[in-house]
Design a protein around this motif. Structure first.
Motif, PDB file in Angstrom:
ATOM      1  N   PRO A 189       0.888  -1.290  -0.065  1.00 23.86           N
ATOM      2  CA  PRO A 189       0.076   0.186   0.064  1.00 23.86           C
ATOM      3  C   PRO A 189       0.756   1.345  -0.031  1.00 23.86           C
ATOM      4  CG  PRO A 189      -0.870  -1.502   1.550  1.00 23.86           C
ATOM      5  CD  PRO A 189       0.444  -2.344   1.156  1.00 23.86           C
ATOM      6  N   ASP A 190       2.204   1.242   0.260  1.00 17.21           N
ATOM      7  CA  ASP A 190       2.933   2.328   0.376  1.00 17.21           C
ATOM      8  C   ASP A 190       3.431   2.752  -1.166  1.00 17.21           C
ATOM      9  OD1 ASP A 190       4.606   0.247   0.251  1.00 17.21           O
ATOM     10  OD2 ASP A 190       5.870   1.072   2.136  1.00 17.21           O
ATOM     11  N   MET A 191       3.139   1.926  -2.167  1.00 16.10           N
ATOM     12  CA  MET A 191       3.785   1.973  -3.421  1.00 16.10           C
ATOM     13  C   MET A 191       2.699   2.624  -4.355  1.00 16.10           C
ATOM     14  SD  MET A 191       5.197  -1.769  -3.781  1.00 16.10           S
ATOM     15  CE  MET A 191       6.264  -1.726  -5.163  1.00 16.10           C
ATOM     16  N   PRO A 192       2.831   3.357  -5.398  1.00 14.32           N
ATOM     17  CA  PRO A 192       2.142   3.730  -6.388  1.00 14.32           C
ATOM     18  C   PRO A 192       1.360   2.365  -7.191  1.00 14.32           C
ATOM     19  CG  PRO A 192       4.120   4.662  -6.969  1.00 14.32           C
ATOM     20  CD  PRO A 192       4.367   3.741  -5.828  1.00 14.32           C
ATOM     21  N   PHE A 193       0.293   2.521  -7.543  1.00 10.40           N
ATOM     22  CA  PHE A 193      -0.453   1.493  -8.285  1.00 10.40           C
ATOM     23  C   PHE A 193      -1.098   2.164  -9.629  1.00 10.40           C
ATOM     24  CE2 PHE A 193      -3.848  -1.334  -9.411  1.00 10.40           C
ATOM     25  CZ  PHE A 193      -3.371  -2.587  -9.231  1.00 10.40           C
ATOM     26  N   VAL A 194      -0.966   1.577 -10.727  1.00 14.74           N
ATOM     27  CA  VAL A 194      -1.603   2.176 -12.117  1.00 14.74           C
ATOM     28  C   VAL A 194      -2.058   1.113 -12.728  1.00 14.74           C
ATOM     29  CG1 VAL A 194      -0.786   3.243 -14.155  1.00 14.74           C
ATOM     30  CG2 VAL A 194      -0.006   4.187 -11.970  1.00 14.74           C
ATOM     31  N   ASP A 195      -3.225   1.403 -13.280  1.00 16.62           N
ATOM     32  CA  ASP A 195      -3.986   0.461 -14.323  1.00 16.62           C
ATOM     33  C   ASP A 195      -4.146   1.570 -15.676  1.00 16.62           C
ATOM     34  OD1 ASP A 195      -5.513  -0.901 -15.791  1.00 16.62           O
ATOM     35  OD2 ASP A 195      -7.054  -1.439 -14.527  1.00 16.62           O
ATOM     36  N   PRO A 196      -3.406   1.110 -16.509  1.00 19.07           N
ATOM     37  CA  PRO A 196      -3.423   2.130 -17.800  1.00 19.07           C
ATOM     38  C   PRO A 196      -4.860   1.631 -18.558  1.00 19.07           C
ATOM     39  CG  PRO A 196      -1.835   0.243 -17.994  1.00 19.07           C
ATOM     40  CD  PRO A 196      -2.087   0.075 -16.530  1.00 19.07           C
ATOM     41  N   THR A 197      -5.270   0.522 -18.478  1.00 18.81           N
ATOM     42  CA  THR A 197      -6.545   0.438 -19.361  1.00 18.81           C
ATOM     43  C   THR A 197      -7.602   0.037 -18.311  1.00 18.81           C
ATOM     44  OG1 THR A 197      -5.654  -1.833 -19.350  1.00 18.81           O
ATOM     45  CG2 THR A 197      -5.241  -0.704 -21.330  1.00 18.81           C
ATOM     46  N   ALA A 198      -7.941   1.149 -17.437  1.00 19.16           N
ATOM     47  CA  ALA A 198      -8.819   0.817 -16.199  1.00 19.16           C
ATOM     48  C   ALA A 198     -10.318   0.309 -16.562  1.00 19.16           C
ATOM     49  CB  ALA A 198      -8.873   1.965 -15.348  1.00 19.16           C
ATOM     50  N   GLY A 199     -10.947   0.625 -17.526  1.00 20.31           N
ATOM     51  CA  GLY A 199     -12.278   0.157 -18.151  1.00 20.31           C
ATOM     52  C   GLY A 199     -13.176   0.868 -16.879  1.00 20.31           C
ATOM     53  N   SER A 200     -13.979  -0.118 -16.313  1.00 20.95           N
ATOM     54  CA  SER A 200     -14.968   0.577 -15.313  1.00 20.95           C
ATOM     55  C   SER A 200     -14.231   0.635 -13.860  1.00 20.95           C
ATOM     56  CB  SER A 200     -16.089  -0.419 -15.395  1.00 20.95           C
ATOM     57  OG  SER A 200     -15.839  -1.822 -14.850  1.00 20.95           O
ATOM     58  N   GLY A 201     -12.886   0.134 -13.851  1.00 22.59           N
ATOM     59  CA  GLY A 201     -12.244   0.679 -12.659  1.00 22.59           C
ATOM     60  C   GLY A 201     -11.925  -0.604 -11.550  1.00 22.59           C
TER      61      GLY A 201
END
Length: 376
Positions: A189-201
């Protein structure tokens, strides 16, 4: 009362669910698509409220060998149905048979039902049919290699139905599958998290639930709430305890991007429903414009389009090539891509550190993992 319990999950996720059950304090045994454990009413409530990767939690009423319909009838009738079902219980029976002599599922269902009616009529001194006007107890008879397993489903609609997703895109990931994708990464949880094709999240929302230690079943109803042998207070206590364990003050850096502005609106709405409107940030952004810093360690998870339909594979592979150009050199990030295109690495331009076979519904997919380089 101690119950023999069974959690079911998608093929390939057994180890994750087993670990979740261990973390809840139960000893478990794992089989294909199943994890067995034991516990009381509280265990039933806890497993339903907390399990992120499972589909449902069932009570095992009994197991026995059945190679003839007589054996099935007598085996079912011998089980202590009166401990579970009140006289007016409605009990629909679902039937499944795999690699067994009794292969007609309608017959297996009908005989199981008849045996239970017979047993209850005897115990409750009733003649003829039972009214079945009361609460519903969903039952299943499943015969695998001639061994019949009789269960009561405590969950109701599958556990992936968390209650926050009011809108979805074309090919949404189930919430429990999205949760598994996050759990299979190295994210903290202390790291950044990215979803580049997030769709409905779904993936970023599931990451946020994990990051805040929020139980996924807090917002929903379960079938067991109607069961006469379950005390209503038990679920309330488990939910209250889960709220106490949530870490609402934790700062998370979770972002979801998508090219389609409509999907961004949907994702924001779903995050709001989950109570995470301020926690997860969604933004319209194309993959090619996504600039992530190599100075920080982070985790990227993507479920890009698979190109399953005719003519779409070329477009999907063009996107994978683009992803390779944008994220290929991002060596301080661990990057994870789920796709049914098993040629993904070619288009991406890099061999994965590890591949893991998973089933997204009935679709065979691979989870291509590119691990961050260790810092010296």
């Amino acid at each position: 009362m101690q119950y023999k319990l069974l959690a079911t999950m998608a093929s390939g996720l057994e180890a994750l669910t087993a670990r979740e059950i261990q973390n809840l304090g139960f000893e478990e045994q794992t089989d294909n698509g199943k994890v067995y454990f034991q516990g009381d009413e509280r265990a039933i409530a806890k497993a339903n409220v907390w399990l992120r990767t499972a589909d449902r939690v069932k009570i095992i009423v009994g197991q026995f060998t059945a190679t003839t319909f007589d054996e099935l009838f007598e085996g079912v009738k011998a089980l202590p149905w009166d401990q579970y079902l009140p006289l007016d219980a409605a009990f629909p029976v679902a039937g499944r048979s795999v690699r067994s002599k009794l292969h007609s599922e309608p017959d297996v269902q009908a005989i199981t039902k008849k045996a239970i009616v017979d047993k209850l009529a005897t115990v409750y001194h009733r003649r003829g049919r039972l009214a079945e006007t009361g609460k519903t107890y969903p039952l299943e008879v499943s015969i695998l290699r001639d061994v019949a397993t009789l269960t009561i489903d405590t969950t109701g609609p599958s556990l992936f139905k968390r209650g926050y997703r009011i809108a979805k895109g074309d090919a949404p990931l189930k919430e429990n599958f999205a949760a598994a994708l996050v759990l299979l990464t190295s994210w903290h949880p202390d790291m950044p998290f990215v979803d580049p094709t997030a769709g409905s999240g779904t993936i970023p929302i599931e990451a946020a639930l994990q990051g805040l230690n929020l139980a996924p079943g807090l917002q929903r109803r379960f079938a067991f709430e109607d069961f006469a042998f379950m005390q209503p207070q038990v679920l309330q206590d488990v939910k209250d305890e889960a709220m106490d364990l949530a870490d609402f003050d934790r700062e998370l850096d979770i972002q979801g991007f998508d090219l389609d502005p409509k999907m961004i609106e949907i994702a924001q709405e779903n995050a709001k429903q989950a109570g995470l409107g301020q926690t997860v940030r969604f933004k319209q952004l194309a993959v090619k414009d996504n600039r992530l810093s190599n100075d920080q360690r982070g985790v990227l998870v993507s479920n890009p389009p698979y190109g399953k339909r005719l003519g779409e594979l070329d477009a999907a592979r063009a996107l994978y090539r683009e992803m390779g150009q944008v994220y290929g050199g991002l060596t301080s990030w661990s990057r994870y891509f789920l796709t049914a295109d098993l040629e993904f690495e070619k288009a991406f331009g890099q061999k994965a550190t590890k591949r893991r076979k998973l089933y997204n519904g009935t679709i065979r997919t691979d989870y291509f993992q590119y691990w961050a380089q260790r810092r010296h």
